[in-house]
Write a protein that holds these residues in place. Structure first.
Motif, PDB file in Angstrom:
ATOM      1  N   ILE A  83       0.834  -1.200   0.000  1.00  0.00           N
ATOM      2  CA  ILE A  83       0.000   0.000   0.000  1.00  0.00           C
ATOM      3  C   ILE A  83       0.870   1.251   0.000  1.00  0.00           C
ATOM      4  O   ILE A  83       0.539   2.248  -0.651  1.00  0.00           O
ATOM      5  N   THR A  84       1.989   1.207   0.692  1.00  0.00           N
ATOM      6  CA  THR A  84       2.908   2.352   0.698  1.00  0.00           C
ATOM      7  C   THR A  84       3.310   2.726  -0.725  1.00  0.00           C
ATOM      8  O   THR A  84       3.366   3.917  -1.075  1.00  0.00           O
ATOM      9  N   GLN A  85       3.581   1.731  -1.553  1.00  0.00           N
ATOM     10  CA  GLN A  85       3.967   1.992  -2.938  1.00  0.00           C
ATOM     11  C   GLN A  85       2.805   2.532  -3.755  1.00  0.00           C
ATOM     12  O   GLN A  85       2.991   3.388  -4.625  1.00  0.00           O
ATOM     13  N   ILE A  86       1.599   2.040  -3.496  1.00  0.00           N
ATOM     14  CA  ILE A  86       0.419   2.541  -4.205  1.00  0.00           C
ATOM     15  C   ILE A  86       0.216   4.020  -3.904  1.00  0.00           C
ATOM     16  O   ILE A  86      -0.066   4.823  -4.799  1.00  0.00           O
ATOM     17  N   VAL A  87       0.355   4.392  -2.641  1.00  0.00           N
ATOM     18  CA  VAL A  87       0.187   5.797  -2.250  1.00  0.00           C
ATOM     19  C   VAL A  87       1.226   6.662  -2.948  1.00  0.00           C
ATOM     20  O   VAL A  87       0.910   7.741  -3.484  1.00  0.00           O
ATOM     21  N   ASP A  88       2.463   6.208  -2.977  1.00  0.00           N
ATOM     22  CA  ASP A  88       3.506   6.979  -3.644  1.00  0.00           C
ATOM     23  C   ASP A  88       3.246   7.058  -5.151  1.00  0.00           C
ATOM     24  O   ASP A  88       3.488   8.100  -5.773  1.00  0.00           O
ATOM     25  N   GLN A  89       2.747   5.985  -5.726  1.00  0.00           N
ATOM     26  CA  GLN A  89       2.397   5.978  -7.147  1.00  0.00           C
ATOM     27  C   GLN A  89       1.307   7.007  -7.443  1.00  0.00           C
ATOM     28  O   GLN A  89       1.374   7.738  -8.437  1.00  0.00           O
TER      29      GLN A  89
ATOM     30  N   ILE B 192      -6.657   6.406  -0.427  1.00  0.00           N
ATOM     31  CA  ILE B 192      -5.537   6.985  -1.170  1.00  0.00           C
ATOM     32  C   ILE B 192      -5.707   8.498  -1.292  1.00  0.00           C
ATOM     33  O   ILE B 192      -4.753   9.261  -1.135  1.00  0.00           O
ATOM     34  N   SER B 193      -6.931   8.932  -1.550  1.00  0.00           N
ATOM     35  CA  SER B 193      -7.207  10.370  -1.647  1.00  0.00           C
ATOM     36  C   SER B 193      -6.931  11.062  -0.319  1.00  0.00           C
ATOM     37  O   SER B 193      -6.394  12.177  -0.281  1.00  0.00           O
ATOM     38  N   GLY B 194      -7.313  10.411   0.788  1.00  0.00           N
ATOM     39  CA  GLY B 194      -7.020  10.973   2.098  1.00  0.00           C
ATOM     40  C   GLY B 194      -5.522  11.130   2.314  1.00  0.00           C
ATOM     41  O   GLY B 194      -5.058  12.121   2.893  1.00  0.00           O
ATOM     42  N   MET B 195      -4.747  10.159   1.816  1.00  0.00           N
ATOM     43  CA  MET B 195      -3.289  10.270   1.916  1.00  0.00           C
ATOM     44  C   MET B 195      -2.765  11.421   1.055  1.00  0.00           C
ATOM     45  O   MET B 195      -1.782  12.078   1.420  1.00  0.00           O
TER      46      MET B 195
END
Length: 283
Positions: free
Chosen positions: A109-115, A148-151
């Motif tokens: 998930i960390t990578q998805i957020v960065d993506q 993801i939007s919240g991040m």
């Protein structure tokens, strides 16, 4: 170990076990892509899912743009199934972009957020060339996409990449999101997510300082589980305590019905979302 209570609260398959809403979404989305002046599969990075679709309004330079992030428990889904949402926004004079991203367990998930951050940075740098206005961007997310939007709303954009403004997004609409990942540690979803305690904490918007005090509309379905309602209400309360301007909305139906409500001009949530975006443009 799986917690039976949390397993039931975060299991979504029972709501539509046959996913019978998808054929309708897909057919409506295909029809709009074929009839609109869209730009499809624009590359924001080198990977095969580093792609976004852009649907301009009739006058994109003078209209806001919403960026949509789809759900699917960070494991499935595609932007192409959500073009029907673009139609409802474009018809009302709002341009629409939708991004794809990689999935667990292939990435974390960390990578998805960065993506997703890279997608947002690309769009900010390039939307003027597409005919839009980078000063009028907002974000919309559903389910995992709301997380993801919240991040994105917690991101310190100037630190992420040179030249980005702190207030990249003028507002956010977060629908049926998961903003605290810790409960997922005790569900079977984590068989694919591979979250540990540290990542669950660091990738939960509820634990992070807001990167902006931009307005946010937080919504969920009235037939959602108590945990999903708790997720949205706790996030809204946390954002409200950090001086962000928060509006709450309860939508008729369950976790998947909410997107039909968002796209139907006869529905109150559709009108509320459009009014929210319009207010951002006039602020």
């Amino acid at each position: 170990m799986v917690d039976d209570r949390l397993e039931k609260q975060y299991a979504l398959g029972h709501l539509r076990p046959d996913l019978n809403f998808l054929p309708d979404w897909n057919s409506r989305s295909l029809a709009f892509r074929q009839s609109s002046k869209c730009r499809l599969d624009l590359a924001y990075g080198p990977g095969p899912r580093d792609r976004l679709d852009y649907f301009p309004s009739a006058e994109p330079k003078s209209s806001p743009t919403v960026v949509f992030i789809h759900g699917g428990y960070w494991q499935r889904g595609d932007k192409s199934a959500y073009s029907f949402l673009a139609e409802s926004f474009v018809k009302s004079g709002i341009s629409f972009a939708a991004i794809n991203y990689d999935f667990c367990p292939g990435v974390r998930i960390t990578q998805i957020v960065d993506q997703a951050r890279k997608a947002m940075a690309w769009l900010w740098h390039n939307i003027d060339g597409l005919g839009g206005d980078r000063e009028r961007l907002s974000i919309v997310g559903h389910s995992a996409g709301a997380h993801i939007s919240g991040m994105m709303m917690t991101t310190d954009w100037p630190s992420f990449a040179e030249g980005l403004p702190r207030d990249m997004f003028k507002g956010a609409i977060l629908v049926s999101g998961i903003f605290d990942l810790e409960p997922l540690l005790s569900t079977s979803n984590n068989d694919q997510l591979h979250l540990d305690q540290a990542e669950a904490f660091s990738q939960s918007p509820i634990n992070l300082a807001a990167g902006t005090n931009a307005p946010q509309l937080i919504a969920y379905g009235e037939d959602e589980t108590e945990e999903f309602k708790w997720q949205s209400n706790r996030y809204a309360a946390a954002c409200g305590s950090s001086n962000a301007r928060i509006t709450r909305h309860v939508i008729p139906g369950h976790h998947f019905d909410v997107l039909n409500e968002a796209s139907d001009e006869r529905c109150r949530f559709h009108r509320s979302a459009l009014q929210f975006i319009a207010a951002l443009s006039s602020a």
